[in-house]
Design an enzyme around this catalytic site. Structure first.
Site, PDB file in Angstrom:
ATOM      1  N   CYS A  74       0.850  -1.201   0.000  1.00 46.57           N
ATOM      2  CA  CYS A  74       0.000   0.000   0.000  1.00 46.57           C
ATOM      3  C   CYS A  74       0.892   1.260   0.000  1.00 46.57           C
ATOM      4  CB  CYS A  74      -0.916  -0.005   1.217  1.00 46.57           C
ATOM      5  SG  CYS A  74      -1.751  -1.595   1.457  1.00 46.57           S
ATOM      6  N   CYS A 114      -9.896   0.494  19.130  1.00 46.77           N
ATOM      7  CA  CYS A 114      -9.653  -0.123  17.823  1.00 46.77           C
ATOM      8  C   CYS A 114      -8.219  -0.619  17.747  1.00 46.77           C
ATOM      9  CB  CYS A 114      -9.852   0.884  16.697  1.00 46.77           C
ATOM     10  SG  CYS A 114     -11.405   1.752  16.768  1.00 46.77           S
ATOM     11  N   CYS A 145     -13.070  -2.895  18.217  1.00 46.20           N
ATOM     12  CA  CYS A 145     -12.908  -2.883  16.763  1.00 46.20           C
ATOM     13  C   CYS A 145     -11.520  -3.436  16.467  1.00 46.20           C
ATOM     14  CB  CYS A 145     -13.034  -1.452  16.235  1.00 46.20           C
ATOM     15  SG  CYS A 145     -12.716  -1.298  14.459  1.00 46.20           S
ATOM     16  N   CYS A 205     -16.818  -1.385   9.436  1.00 44.41           N
ATOM     17  CA  CYS A 205     -16.211  -0.052   9.400  1.00 44.41           C
ATOM     18  C   CYS A 205     -15.401  -0.006   8.120  1.00 44.41           C
ATOM     19  CB  CYS A 205     -15.318   0.144  10.629  1.00 44.41           C
ATOM     20  SG  CYS A 205     -14.336   1.665  10.562  1.00 44.41           S
TER      21      CYS A 205
HETATM   22 FE1  SF4 Z   1      -1.368  -2.122   3.620  1.00 42.77          FE
HETATM   23 FE2  SF4 Z   1      -2.418  -2.536   6.088  1.00 42.77          FE
HETATM   24 FE3  SF4 Z   1      -0.051  -3.576   5.419  1.00 42.77          FE
HETATM   25 FE4  SF4 Z   1      -0.237  -0.974   5.723  1.00 42.77          FE
HETATM   26  S1  SF4 Z   1      -0.531  -2.466   7.304  1.00 42.77           S
HETATM   27  S2  SF4 Z   1       0.834  -2.044   4.071  1.00 42.77           S
HETATM   28  S3  SF4 Z   1      -2.337  -0.593   4.973  1.00 42.77           S
HETATM   29  S4  SF4 Z   1      -2.030  -4.055   4.490  1.00 42.77           S
END
Ligand code: SF4
Ligand code: SAM
Ligand code: DTB
Length: 331
Positions: A74, A114, A145, A205
């Site tokens: 990501c 969370c 959460c 969510c």
């Molecule tokens: Fe992606 Fe979640 Fe891993 Fe970050 S923690 S790289 S947002 S999968």
């Protein structure tokens, strides 16, 4: 904002205001984004007041229970092992340490706790500890959460049995822009996990991030994807990108103008009238006035506490002072 004209679409293009419906068209969402700012905020506020007390804000505290070393790519995320962000990968926290943090969050006024883990998906053996955390958080009288990545149906069932209230799993952006941000899992993978969570009877969510260089069309596509889920997420976090050194999005692409961020919140409120809309990451760099506009535009939840998962969030006293100045209360 690409342009702000709305002359071509009649006002009646958006029907049944305040009704939670999943048949939104992209044109309708487009129409909302192109309303004049006063008209958009008026509509968002009117709808907000049909369902919610406009002076109340729900507060959730976040904790990273397993930080860094994530195998996903990501482009926004400091926790991906693919980028050199200076973040040290850690093993999962133990249950007692997590519950001590939950207790402190409750004492500071949070109503939900969370817990996030930098996983592509949890391993079955990791879930024992997570379920114990969920049980402990519930026993403190807090809502629970977790956000752990992709889930199987048996895993979702175990979390439900432990008493989990909410599962966070974001769509992040539009289906079209998604491939520019993440290549290691698909949009469909995310939709599948959301369905698994929903089927297990856990509240969903689900939201996204803006300010990643996306176009207006992508913001439309993101809200459209969220608002056309068969059941709207109970909670919709709208994050403003937190730029982290070492990630591909650290610099370069234009961010988002504060008023366009407020517009995104307002459109989310109108499109998902019964959902809690959370003004999420990015508040640390926002003025009090921008945050106030977000709360006027229909946001009714925030992350509360000096840290998000790995980056800074406003100090609790700054948040409480802001709510007080606005005559608003936290719950
Ligand atoms: Fe992606 Fe979640 Fe891993 Fe970050 S923690 S790289 S947002 S999968
Ligand atoms: N690893 C799990 C996953 O991705 O499903 C859970 C944790 S992940 C950090 C949860 C969400 O945080 C992401 O989907 C993304 O929307 C948000 N997020 C992560 N880094 C961010 C950043 N730098 N700025 C804004 N939001 C961010
Ligand atoms: C969400 O939508 N935003 C939160 C929560 N869900 C897990 C996470 C924001 C993370 C911001 C970057 C960080 O602190 O690492």
């Amino acid at each position: 904002m690409d342009s702000i004209t709305n002359d071509c679409i009649p006002a009646e293009a958006v029907h049944s205001p305040g009704v939670a419906r999943s048949d939104w068209t992209r044109d309708e969402i487009h129409y909302l984004f192109r309303l004049s700012f006063p008209e958009l905020l008026f509509q968002a506020q009117s709808i907000h007041r049909m369902r919610f007390d406009p002076a109340r804000v729900q507060v959730s505290t976040l904790l990273s229970i397993k930080t860094g070393g994530c195998p996903e790519d990501c482009a926004y995320c400091p926790q991906s092992a693919a980028y050199e962000t200076g973040l040290k990968a850690e093993k999962m926290m133990d249950v007692a340490a997590v519950l001590a943090e939950a207790s402190a969050a409750k004492a500071a006024g949070a109503s939900r706790f969370c817990m996030g883990a930098a996983w592509r998906a949890p391993k079955d053996r990791d879930l024992d500890a997570v379920c114990a955390m969920v049980e402990g958080v519930k026993a403190l009288g807090l809502e629970s959460c977790v956000t752990l990545g992709m889930l199987t149906a048996p895993q979702a069932g175990r979390l439900k049995e432990a008493g989990l209230d909410y599962y966070n799993h974001n769509l992040d952006t539009s289906p079209e822009f998604y491939g520019d941000i993440i290549t290691t899992r698909t949009y469909q993978d995310r939709l599948d996990t959301l369905e698994t969570v929903r089927d297990a009877g856990i509240n969903v969510c689900c939201g996204g991030i803006v300010g990643m260089g996306e176009s207006l069309e992508d913001r439309v596509g993101m809200i459209h994807a969220l608002a056309t889920l068969p059941t709207h997420p109970e909670s919709v976090p709208i994050n403003m990108l937190v730029r982290v050194e070492g990630t591909p999005l650290a610099d370069g692409a234009a961010g988002i103008d504060a008023l366009d961020f407020v517009r995104t919140i307002a459109v989310a409120r109108i499109a998902m009238p019964a959902s809690m809309v959370r003004l999420s990451a990015g508040r640390e760099k926002m003025s009090d006035e921008t945050q106030a506009l977000c709360l006027l535009a229909g946001a009714n939840s925030i992350f509360y506490g000096p840290k998000l998962l790995t980056t800074a969030n406003p100090a609790q006293d700054r948040d409480m002072a802001l709510l007080k100045r606005l005559g608003m209360t936290a719950r």
